[in-house]
Design a protein around this motif. Structure first.
Motif, short mmCIF file in Angstrom:
data_model
loop_
_atom_site.label_atom_id
_atom_site.label_comp_id
_atom_site.label_asym_id
_atom_site.label_seq_id
_atom_site.Cartn_x
_atom_site.Cartn_y
_atom_site.Cartn_z
N UNK A 1 12.03 -34.37 3.09
CA UNK A 1 11.43 -34.76 3.99
C UNK A 1 10.10 -33.96 4.94
N UNK A 2 10.46 -33.17 5.26
CA UNK A 2 9.06 -31.90 5.80
C UNK A 2 8.35 -31.64 5.44
N UNK A 3 8.34 -31.57 3.98
CA UNK A 3 7.67 -31.63 2.53
C UNK A 3 6.14 -32.30 2.54
N UNK A 4 7.07 -34.14 2.95
CA UNK A 4 6.25 -35.42 2.49
C UNK A 4 5.61 -35.11 3.94
N UNK A 5 5.73 -35.14 5.15
CA UNK A 5 5.36 -35.27 6.56
C UNK A 5 4.42 -34.55 6.24
N UNK A 6 4.44 -33.05 6.25
CA UNK A 6 3.05 -32.15 5.88
C UNK A 6 1.99 -32.74 4.88
N UNK B 1 -1.79 -34.15 6.12
CA UNK B 1 -2.75 -33.29 5.64
C UNK B 1 -3.26 -33.83 4.54
N UNK B 2 -3.34 -35.29 4.65
CA UNK B 2 -4.35 -36.21 3.82
C UNK B 2 -3.97 -35.30 2.12
N UNK B 3 -2.64 -35.11 2.27
CA UNK B 3 -2.90 -34.81 0.59
C UNK B 3 -0.85 -35.79 -0.08
N UNK B 4 -1.00 -34.79 -1.21
CA UNK B 4 0.71 -34.74 -1.71
C UNK B 4 1.43 -34.23 -2.01
N UNK B 5 2.72 -34.41 -1.79
CA UNK B 5 3.50 -33.63 -2.48
C UNK B 5 3.36 -32.54 -3.40
N UNK B 6 2.95 -33.56 -4.47
CA UNK B 6 2.65 -32.12 -5.89
C UNK B 6 1.90 -31.21 -5.59
N UNK B 7 0.57 -31.53 -4.90
CA UNK B 7 -0.19 -31.19 -4.89
C UNK B 7 0.21 -29.64 -4.53
#
Length: 96
Positions: free
Chosen positions: A62-67, A71-77
């Motif tokens: 969840x924290x990574x998805x919020x980050x 930051x207007x990017x994707x979890x994959x990035x």
């Protein structure tokens, strides 16, 4: 607003057997994959690449998805960037 609700209802109706959670939560849930199906052929973006699976705690995920969203990017990035940093760190250790 009403148009968006109608569109959402159409999607939910189309994937009724899947459950709302499987439609909205596009994580590594096998239910989502069963309901949505797999692509008939690999995407060009994935051509020549390998998949890496990482099991994270729900909190970390969840924290990574919020980050990613902030930051207007994707979890994959974000995960690719992390892999690049780890590779660079270990490359420096071997060289030095």
């Amino acid at each position: 607003m009403q148009r968006n609700i109608i569109l959402l209802l159409r999607v939910i109706t189309h994937y009724q057997g899947c459950g709302l959670g499987a439609i909205l939560d596009r994580g590594a849930d096998s239910t989502y994959r069963k309901c949505m199906g797999k692509p008939s052929k690999p995407l060009a973006v994935r051509s020549g690449k390998k998949s890496v699976t990482v099991y994270l705690s729900v909190t970390m995920w969840r924290e990574l998805r919020v980050l990613a969203a902030l930051n207007d990017t994707t979890l994959d990035a974000l995960l690719r960037r992390g892999a690049e940093l780890v590779r660079a760190e270990y490359k420096d250790k071997r060289a030095g």
